[in-house]
Motif scaffolding. Structure first.
Motif, short mmCIF file in Angstrom:
data_model
loop_
_atom_site.label_atom_id
_atom_site.label_comp_id
_atom_site.label_asym_id
_atom_site.label_seq_id
_atom_site.Cartn_x
_atom_site.Cartn_y
_atom_site.Cartn_z
N ASN A 100 64.74 63.80 31.80
CA ASN A 100 64.06 63.69 30.42
C ASN A 100 64.91 64.39 29.15
O ASN A 100 64.65 63.99 28.20
N TYR A 108 68.68 61.56 29.54
CA TYR A 108 68.77 60.39 29.40
C TYR A 108 67.86 59.47 28.95
O TYR A 108 66.68 59.83 29.03
N ASN A 109 68.11 58.18 28.43
CA ASN A 109 66.97 57.48 27.52
C ASN A 109 66.53 56.38 28.60
O ASN A 109 65.25 56.11 28.36
N ASN A 110 67.18 55.94 29.71
CA ASN A 110 66.97 54.80 30.48
C ASN A 110 67.37 55.27 31.99
O ASN A 110 68.35 55.88 32.20
N THR A 111 66.27 55.29 32.67
CA THR A 111 66.44 55.74 34.15
C THR A 111 66.05 54.82 35.09
O THR A 111 64.82 54.08 35.23
N GLN A 131 57.01 57.66 37.44
CA GLN A 131 56.47 56.98 36.19
C GLN A 131 55.54 57.75 35.27
O GLN A 131 55.78 57.58 34.13
N ASN A 154 61.02 58.81 28.97
CA ASN A 154 61.86 57.75 28.71
C ASN A 154 61.72 56.33 29.32
O ASN A 154 60.97 56.55 30.35
N LYS A 155 62.16 55.31 28.87
CA LYS A 155 62.16 54.22 29.64
C LYS A 155 62.82 54.28 31.04
O LYS A 155 63.77 54.81 31.42
N ASN A 156 61.96 53.92 32.11
CA ASN A 156 62.24 54.04 33.41
C ASN A 156 61.91 52.96 34.27
O ASN A 156 60.87 52.57 33.89
N GLU A 157 62.52 52.67 35.46
CA GLU A 157 61.87 51.89 36.68
C GLU A 157 62.39 52.65 37.81
O GLU A 157 63.20 53.24 38.05
#
Length: 147
Positions: free
Chosen positions: A104, A107-110, A125, A130-133
């Motif tokens: 958190n 990173y912005n995308n994980t 989730q 931030n944006k994550n998958e």
């Protein structure tokens, strides 16, 4: 003052990375590593099976009077940690919450690769801001164990 006794557990070798990091940072502690290869992988077991396995491990650590227990297993950390923390006297920490805090803050995308149970818990989730998958891999533990 006697050194702290720290118990670390995982279903196999993955938790050795945690142990190695602790040895470097806190070399004067006594460490007890519980690799439950018999029940590996934890990520494909039911919550009921994991509760029995975790109870056995924590009871063992309490019998040798460790001062702290570190759950190096993401599956148990995301599915059972709050339940077992309330159940036992010995403090129990997880590797998941510090990982989420680090991600958190950095990173912005994980993309998180996890066991199916960890993915289905929605813990990552719900806690990554931030944006994550998150992708659950059925054979992740075997992949880790075989480098």
């Amino acid at each position: 003052m006697k050194p702290s006794k720290i118990g670390i557990f995982d279903s196999g070798l993955g938790g050795l990375f945690v142990l190695n990091s602790l040895l470097k940072k806190y070399p004067n502690c006594q460490y007890y590593y519980y690799a439950d290869n018999k029940n590996m992988p934890f990520g494909n077991k039911t919550k009921e099976e994991l509760t029995i396995i975790t109870d056995n491990i924590v009871n063992y650590f309490e019998s040798i009077k460790v001062d702290l227990i570190i759950c190096a297993c993401g599956t148990i950390s995301t599915l059972l940690l709050n339940k077992i923390k309330d159940k036992y006297k010995t403090p129990i920490l997880s590797i998941v919450d510090p990982t989420i805090n680090y991600v958190n803050n950095n990173y912005n995308n994980t993309l998180v690769l996890s066991t199916v149970n960890t993915c289905n818990s929605n813990y990552f989730q719900s806690n990554l801001i931030n944006k994550n998958e998150v992708i659950g891999l059925k054979d992740l533990a075997y992949i880790i164990e075989n480098n």
